[in-house]
Every structure is written in structure tokens, then in C-alpha cells.
Enzyme design. Structure first.
Site, PDB file in Angstrom:
ATOM      1  N   SER A   1      59.412  90.177  36.703  1.00 43.62           N
ATOM      2  CA  SER A   1      60.421  89.026  36.156  1.00 43.62           C
ATOM      3  C   SER A   1      60.479  87.786  36.772  1.00 43.62           C
ATOM      4  CB  SER A   1      61.870  90.004  36.533  1.00 43.62           C
ATOM      5  OG  SER A   1      61.978  90.033  37.861  1.00 43.62           O
TER       6      SER A   1
ATOM      7  N   ASP B   1      70.975  85.674  40.419  1.00 42.77           N
ATOM      8  CA  ASP B   1      71.792  87.102  40.065  1.00 42.77           C
ATOM      9  C   ASP B   1      71.198  87.923  41.377  1.00 42.77           C
ATOM     10  OD1 ASP B   1      68.993  87.976  39.559  1.00 42.77           O
ATOM     11  OD2 ASP B   1      69.508  88.380  37.676  1.00 42.77           O
TER      12      ASP B   1
ATOM     13  N   HIS C   1      66.829  87.310  41.351  1.00 45.68           N
ATOM     14  CA  HIS C   1      66.200  86.254  41.103  1.00 45.68           C
ATOM     15  C   HIS C   1      66.600  84.966  41.193  1.00 45.68           C
ATOM     16  CE1 HIS C   1      65.700  89.624  38.212  1.00 45.68           C
ATOM     17  NE2 HIS C   1      64.390  89.401  38.242  1.00 45.68           N
TER      18      HIS C   1
END
Length: 344
Positions: free
Chosen positions: A39, A319, A322
Site C-alpha cells: 500500500s 490513517d 500510512h
């Protein structure tokens, strides 16, 4: 149109890519970028409905709406691509629709994946390299094009999460598992070398004990140093493995580790001179407001179950896992000299 033009100029200046630099370095830089990983590097491969990155408020800083990036804006892939002077590579799942853009490379990274299997059916690193090999066999890329290409790799964080949470792993056994992860990364790097990729950059781990999902139990007041030490151990083994590869007299490729550990740790402890307005707190910008909720979640009526800080540019984390675009900007600046050396 004018706004887009000025934004492009701003990014070029921000990343040290002014006109003079382009003129002197263009012939040294790769013409395409292949991205593998998770991610931190995904720009739209993960399927809609499977991850929060396709929900508001993700993408609120860039491009102004959710676009499959796990941040409020750009991620590390975008910054490296801009430095190289190429568009951010098209996500693999959209390659059939990309047309001529595939000549600039492909992003094979899927949020949540790892060196080994993490979440089914996400493709691990080996499978992601399989995807590239299929493109090579199909004639999308020729050997000469691969030699003038760069691979960016961002992996391993999800391997450790999966090991501890889903595979009955223990903290005591984590060090042994770290060695197996780095050993497999070395195997993957050797495979990319055999495929002919000319330059490879591997993103090291950040201080894993400082991400919000690890610090929420302390009300975001302190990092879990044991996990930071394991991340540092991973990075040390990674450096050692890559030094061995680079020392080989017949190595056809050059590899570098892009360190982010010290920069990210300095940001959360407010010690970094490059903070540029980042306040340095462990609390994420976007946070769930109901039990078990997280950024992007809504109730049955579509009401947000999260709240967002006033200025993501002042936050280290977007968040629970990240960085913000502002943090990625600072991280990129910190390893930009390593990137320059990779092409020297």
C-alpha cells in the site's frame, strides 16, 4: 489547464528537477518505472470495495477524490516517477486500457500484499514479478528497454502483520521470520536482475512501532520500541544482502536501499529540520469516531464514522498505517541523494 501547468513546474522544483537538472541528467535516468509492493506504493491496483483507499476522504489533497492511493495524496511511487521525468506508471489491473502509457512502466503493487502470501487473493512479490515476466514474454518490453528501466520495491510490513496476527507468530520468533523475509527479498532481487532491470531501489521499513495502529493503545503518546528494533533489524539485514549483490564483479544491475526509518522517526519526535510545517504527532489525521471504525468508514446511512484534521500537511500519518503526502515529500527528500547516486 494553467493550474495543472504550474503544479507540474512546482513539483519539478520541489523534487530538484528544474530545467537545468533535466538537461544534464536526462540521458542517465531510466525511461520507465516498474513498481512492486504494498500500500505504500499502490496507485490503484487494489479492487474497489476491498479497501478504504477508494472511499472519501482518501485522495482529498491529490487528486481531489479517492483514486486508489492509501493517503490523502501522492505516495512514494509518484515522487520517484516525477524525479525520473515519467508519468506515474499505470496500475497493472488497468494496463489493457493504458495504451501507450505502458511504455513508461507498470505498477504491480497491491495494498496489503507482502513478500510471502498475506491476504488472499492479493499477489505476493513472486507473483508480481510473474506479471512483469508475462509482459516481457508478450513483447511489451524488450531487453534494451529493461536495461534502461528502474524497479521500485516497497514490501515486508504486511508480512510481519500477517505473521503476528494470522499465522500464530510470536514476538520471540519474529527475528527468525525477519531473516526468512529478507532472504526471499534477495531471491526476488536476483530474479529482477536476471530479467534485465537496470536499476532497483528498495524501500526500507520505517519505525513500525510508531504507526498509529501500534500507538493507539497509549492514546498516541509513545512508540513501541520493540517493534522499532525489529524494523531496524530488517533494514540491517536488507543492507547486508544488497551489499553482497552489488559487490559481485559481474553484476549487471545496481541496487540501493532507500532508508526512511530515521526520517520518519525524527518526524514523530519533532527532530527533523526538513519538517516544513509537519507538527510531528503520532495521532493520525483521519481517525475513526466509533468503536472499530477507521478512516473512510460510514454507517448504513452513509454518515462518516471518522473525522479528519484541519490540515493534512501538518500530520505525519494520514490513517492508522500510512504517511500523508507531506510526509512522503520529506521522506523522498531524505533519500534523494541515494537515488541520485544510483544513477551516477
Amino acid at each position: 489547464m494553467a493550474a495543472r501547468f504550474f503544479l507540474s513546474i512546482f513539483l519539478m522544483l520541489l523534487l530538484g528537477r528544474g530545467t537545468e537538472g533535466l538537461r544534464h541528467r536526462r540521458h542517465h535516468l531510466p525511461k520507465r518505472l516498474f513498481v512492486f509492493g504494498d500500500s505504500y506504493a499502490d496507485t490503484g491496483n487494489i479492487w474497489k470495495g476491498l479497501a478504504s483507499c477508494w472511499k472519501s476522504p482518501y485522495g482529498s489533497t491529490f487528486p481531489g477524490k479517492p483514486a486508489g492511493r492509501f493517503s490523502d495524496g501522492r505516495v512514494i511511487t509518484d515522487f520517484v516517477a516525477t524525479y525520473l521525468g515519467v508519468p506515474s506508471p499505470v496500475p497493472y489491473r488497468l494496463r489493457r486500457l493504458a495504451g501507450d502509457r505502458r511504455r513508461y512502466g507498470i505498477n504491480f503493487a497491491y495494498g496489503g500484499t507482502g513478500v510471502f502470501d498475506t491476504i488472499y487473493p492479493l499477489p505476493n512479490m513472486t507473483t508480481q514479478i510473474d506479471f512483469l515476466e508475462e509482459e516481457i514474454k508478450a513483447g511489451t518490453y524488450r531487453p534494451r528497454q529493461l536495461r534502461s528501466s528502474m524497479a521500485l520495491i516497497s514490501l515486508a510490513g504486511d508480512d510481519y502483520v500477517s505473521y503476528l496476527n494470522f499465522h500464530n507468530g510470536t514476538v520471540a520468533g519474529l527475528r527468525s521470520f525477519v531473516r526468512s523475509v529478507v532472504d526471499q527479498i534477495e531471491v526476488d532481487l536476483q530474479r529482477l536482475i536476471r530479467l534485465g532491470v537496470g536499476r532497483i531501489g528498495v524501500l526500507g521499513l520505517g519505525p513500525a512501532g510508531c504507526v498509529p495502529i501500534m500507538t493507539q493503545n497509549t492514546s498516541y503518546s509513545s512508540c513501541m520500541e520493540a517493534f522499532n528494533q525489529d524494523a531496524a533489524y530488517h533494514n540491517a539485514l536488507l543492507h547486508k544482502a544488497i551489499n553482497v549483490i552489488n559487490a559481485h564483479p559481474s553484476r549487471p544491475s545496481r541496487i540501493a536501499v532507500f532508508d526512511m526509518f530515521d526520517t520518519l522517526q525524527a518526524l514523530v519526535h519533532r527532530h527533523n529540520k526538513l519538517r516544513q510545517g509537519i507538527e510531528g504527532t503520532l495521532r493520525p489525521c483521519c481517525i475513526g469516531t466509533a468503536a472499530g471504525s477507521s478512516c473512510g468508514d460510514t454507517d448504513g446511512n452513509g454518515k462518516p464514522l471518522y473525522k479528519v484534521c484541519d490540515d493534512p500537511g501538518k500530520a505525519v500519518f494520514w490513517d492508522g498505517n500510512h504517511p500523508t503526502q507531506a510526509t512522503w515529500t520529506t521522506i523522498f527528500q531524505s533519500f534523494r541523494p541515494t537515488l541520485q547516486h544510483l544513477f551516477s
